[in-house]
Structures are given as C-alpha cells and as structure tokens.
Design an enzyme around this catalytic site. Structure first.
Site, PDB file in Angstrom:
ATOM      1  N   LYS A 193       0.756  -1.113   0.089  1.00  0.00           N
ATOM      2  CA  LYS A 193      -0.202  -0.067   0.102  1.00  0.00           C
ATOM      3  C   LYS A 193       0.913   1.400   0.008  1.00  0.00           C
ATOM      4  O   LYS A 193       1.941   1.025   0.379  1.00  0.00           O
ATOM      5  CB  LYS A 193      -0.699   0.066   1.159  1.00  0.00           C
ATOM      6  CG  LYS A 193      -0.123  -0.048   2.598  1.00  0.00           C
ATOM      7  CD  LYS A 193      -1.023  -0.358   3.779  1.00  0.00           C
ATOM      8  CE  LYS A 193      -0.458  -0.307   5.259  1.00  0.00           C
ATOM      9  NZ  LYS A 193      -1.088  -0.912   6.208  1.00  0.00           N
ATOM     10  N   ARG A 230     -10.407  -0.100  15.015  1.00  0.00           N
ATOM     11  CA  ARG A 230     -10.020   0.707  13.689  1.00  0.00           C
ATOM     12  C   ARG A 230     -10.874   0.158  12.855  1.00  0.00           C
ATOM     13  O   ARG A 230     -12.089   0.806  12.666  1.00  0.00           O
ATOM     14  CB  ARG A 230      -8.575   0.661  13.247  1.00  0.00           C
ATOM     15  CG  ARG A 230      -8.122   1.664  12.180  1.00  0.00           C
ATOM     16  CD  ARG A 230      -6.645   1.647  12.114  1.00  0.00           C
ATOM     17  NE  ARG A 230      -6.280   0.200  11.389  1.00  0.00           N
ATOM     18  CZ  ARG A 230      -5.014   0.313  10.778  1.00  0.00           C
ATOM     19  NH1 ARG A 230      -4.225   1.292  11.031  1.00  0.00           N
ATOM     20  NH2 ARG A 230      -4.695  -0.797  10.056  1.00  0.00           N
ATOM     21  N   TYR A 283      13.077  31.468   4.871  1.00  0.00           N
ATOM     22  CA  TYR A 283      11.804  32.367   5.322  1.00  0.00           C
ATOM     23  C   TYR A 283      11.684  32.867   6.433  1.00  0.00           C
ATOM     24  O   TYR A 283      12.016  32.017   7.475  1.00  0.00           O
ATOM     25  CB  TYR A 283      10.373  31.710   4.921  1.00  0.00           C
ATOM     26  CG  TYR A 283      10.437  31.623   3.307  1.00  0.00           C
ATOM     27  CD1 TYR A 283      10.516  32.634   2.529  1.00  0.00           C
ATOM     28  CD2 TYR A 283      10.349  30.416   2.778  1.00  0.00           C
ATOM     29  CE1 TYR A 283      10.315  32.776   0.963  1.00  0.00           C
ATOM     30  CE2 TYR A 283       9.932  30.026   1.234  1.00  0.00           C
ATOM     31  CZ  TYR A 283      10.146  31.444   0.591  1.00  0.00           C
ATOM     32  OH  TYR A 283       9.809  31.464  -0.947  1.00  0.00           O
ATOM     33  N   MET A 314       9.329  24.812   0.175  1.00  0.00           N
ATOM     34  CA  MET A 314       8.570  23.722  -0.646  1.00  0.00           C
ATOM     35  C   MET A 314       9.676  23.065  -1.153  1.00  0.00           C
ATOM     36  O   MET A 314       9.538  21.748  -1.488  1.00  0.00           O
ATOM     37  CB  MET A 314       7.758  24.419  -1.835  1.00  0.00           C
ATOM     38  CG  MET A 314       6.957  23.437  -2.129  1.00  0.00           C
ATOM     39  SD  MET A 314       5.686  24.282  -3.296  1.00  0.00           S
ATOM     40  CE  MET A 314       4.850  25.370  -2.742  1.00  0.00           C
TER      41      MET A 314
END
Ligand SMILES: *Cc1c(COP(=O)(O)O)cnc(C)c1O
Length: 368
Positions: free
Chosen positions: A38, A136, A264, A313
């Site tokens: 998966k 779950r 930043y 990013m």
C-alpha cells in the site's frame, strides 16, 4: 555506485530480496506470505516492489485502496491482491480488476453483496475482517451471527480468509493485550469456520507479529515495514536492510556572518561566521517543516549537517560549517548507514511516516 546528481530515491531490490528471505525464514514452510505494498509500497514504488515480490515467490499482495490495486493489475501483476480498506463507490472497479475486498462492517458486507449479485458473480473471494482490540476497522465478535445470516442468503461471495490486525505487536509491554487478541481471534475463527462448513485462511500478524509471536502466524502473515528494512526494534533492524536511500546534492554554498539570517521568516540566525548549503529538496518532496530549525539533519562527507531555519517547498538549507564539501557534492538524507528510523526519532515520528512521505516528485532509481 554513481553519485547522486539531483534528488533521487535509490531503491535497492537486492535488499528487498534479503528482507523477504529473512522474514520468510521466520515462518513454517506452509505459511503463506502476503507483501503489503500500500501507499506506493511505503513510499518506494509499488509496481517495482510488487514485481520483485512476485519473482521471490510471495503468495499474496495487499493495498489499502482499490485504485492502488488497479495500478498493479494494469502493470501486469496477476497475484491475488487483498484491498484492505475499500469503499463501496469502487466495488464495481474492484470486481472488474479481480481484486479481493476486506469486508469490515455490516454496511460494507451488504453493499458488496449487492454489487456482486448485480454483476452475477458466484463465489467471489472476499476476506472478513474482525476487530479484536485495535478498534479501527472490523466486525465485532458478536457480529458473527449477522455475517453468517448474510452469507447464507447469497452465493455471490465466498470467504477466502478471516483476519484481524494487532494493535501493539512491537511493544513487549503489551504482550498480555496481544495474547488476548490471539484468543479472541481464535474463538471468532472457530465459530465462523464451523458455521461456514469450510476452512478459510486465517491471518493476523504484521511484521512485528511475525518476529515476536511465532505461535500466531496462522495460515498467512502480512508484512510491510520489514520488507522495507525496518524491524521496529534495534535488535531486528540489524537483521534487515533499508531498501531506500534518499540522496540529493549541494546546489549552492554561502558564507554568512554573525547575526545574518537564513530562509523564510528569518528562521535561523548565524552564531558566528558560518558556511551553509542549499539543497534541492523541500516539503513538497516529503521533508516536512517539522524537520526544520535544527531538528532534522542530512549527512555530507560522512558528517551530520543540521537543517537550519524553515523548510521551503523545494529547498532546505543546512549548516556545513566545519564540513569539507563543494557545490555539486552528494548529500544523504537517509540510507543504509543513516536509517530513516533515526531521522524519524529526531523529529518524534516513526520510520513508516518518513518513508511513505517521500513524494512522487522524487525520481526513483533502482539498484539490483
Ligand atoms: C499496513 C498493514 C500491515 C503491515 O504492517 P507492517 O507493520 O508494516 O508490517 C498488515 N496488516 C494490515 C491490516 C495493515 O493495514
């Protein structure tokens, strides 16, 4: 091995084979092996990993969602594929691609029977999932009668397996809880098998279950993280080889002075005369912002370089003061000698999250 010239995830299929054989060596000869692929085979590449597992002799594959299974079918994989968490909206596609659903609740069972009957299926293979403590997904033990009543009214499906999932197989402090999961799984399976009149396969263990609970392997085991090289414990990590190495390069080096800032929001402030490097990898590649501000690190020329300031990013900046290196040099984010599990520890997460987080933008390169 050629040095990385850009950001690349190197996937070592020999290491995958090593891990597969190691996990198999823990099993009886007759126990089946399901490879969990998966989430792009835990961030690697589902098709390449699945094809290797087929060649190695795996018996089954599992994905979480139907479209993950369709991608495997479209690449020519014919092994049975269990879909762990399908949604009714995709049941027709699931049947069309010969995928096998986990049926985990009364609603999902009813919806699947409806679609299977509408498609005139008979004995379509399904897997009944029981909740034995993870809380779950799964039927509860007292749903057995309901499951049987639904099964007795249709010939469209046939129970190929009964399974459950352990909540804390890696945690030695939870042995008693885990033992309780075994006994409740056994009593559910006994009850259901008697009423079915045939014996479906039974399976319960994930990687840590395989390693820690040989008595609970049943007919099949479901391994994910171990295939990718992590054993959820230092002792087991030594027996396994991380299959993925995330590498990048130094794009640019800057020399900065005391009190100059980096990135930043001026997230980092130099404590003196420092040397910093900018690397072409950022949060869009899977290096989340939590790695910033000196929590995460990379390895350059065998030395640790902290990620400074905020993760951008497409880039991160690292402190290379005192490290001899040049623009264009290779950088290791994680790999065989600096495992993803260690990097995960440094930011309070687990190997699973770090490796599955590597985004599809990062090129994959295979090593055999
Ligand atoms: C993901 C998953 C596994 C694999 O677990 P690992 O700890 O990675 O071996 C097995 N079974 C189920 C139901 C899962 O969701």
């Amino acid at each position: 091995m050629p040095k990385a010239q850009e950001t690349v995830l190197e996937i070592n299929l020999d290491s995958l084979a090593h891990n597969y054989k190691y996990l198999r060596s823990k099993l009886d000869k007759s126990t089946k092996f399901l490879g969990v692929v998966k989430a792009f085979a835990y961030g690697n590449d589902a098709v390449a990993v699945a094809k290797t597992l087929v060649a190695l002799g795996a018996d089954y594959l599992a994905v979480a969602y139907v479209h993950e299974g369709i991608a495997l079918r479209n690449s020519g994989i014919e092994l049975p594929i269990l879909v762990l968490h399908p949604q009714p909206a995709n049941f027709r596609d699931l049947i069309e691609h010969c995928l096998e659903p986990s049926l985990y609740s009364p609603r999902i069972l009813r919806e699947f029977i409806k679609v299977a009957e509408a498609q005139a299926q008979s004995d379509y293979p399904v897997h009944i999932k029981f909740n034995t403590g993870l809380n779950r997904l799964g039927f509860w033990e007292n749903d057995v009668a309901y499951v049987m009543s639904q099964l007795n009214e249709t010939s469209s499906i046939r129970v190929k397996s009964i399974f459950s999932h352990l909540a804390a197989s890696e945690d030695a402090r939870e042995q008693e809880f885990t033992q309780n999961q075994f006994s409740s799984f056994k009593s559910i399976c006994d009850e259901l098998s008697v009423q079915l009149g045939y014996k479906p396969m039974l399976h319960l263990c994930n990687t840590s279950g395989v390693i820690n609970y040989p008595e609970a392997h049943f007919d099949m085991v479901r391994c994910g993280i171990g295939l990718y090289g992590f054993g959820n414990a230092a002792a087991e990590d030594h027996n396994l080889k991380p299959i993925a190495s995330l590498k990048t390069v130094i794009s640019q080096i800057h020399l900065i002075e005391i009190d100059e800032t980096v990135g930043y929001n001026r997230g980092y402030k130099a404590k003196g005369f420092e040397k910093i490097a900018t690397l072409p990898i950022g949060h869009a590649d899977g290096i989340g912002r939590h790695f910033g501000n000196e929590r995460g690190y990379v390895t350059i020329a065998g030395k640790k370089a902290a990620i400074i300031g905020n993760v951008c990013m497409d880039m991160i900046m690292v402190n290379i003061t005192g490290i001899e290196c040049s623009e264009g040099d290779e950088v290791v984010v994680f790999g065989a000698s600096t495992p993803a599990s260690q990097l995960a520890d440094s930011v309070g997460t687990i190997s699973y999250e770090v490796i599955t987080g590597i985004s599809q933008r990062v090129k994959r390169r295979y090593i055999f």
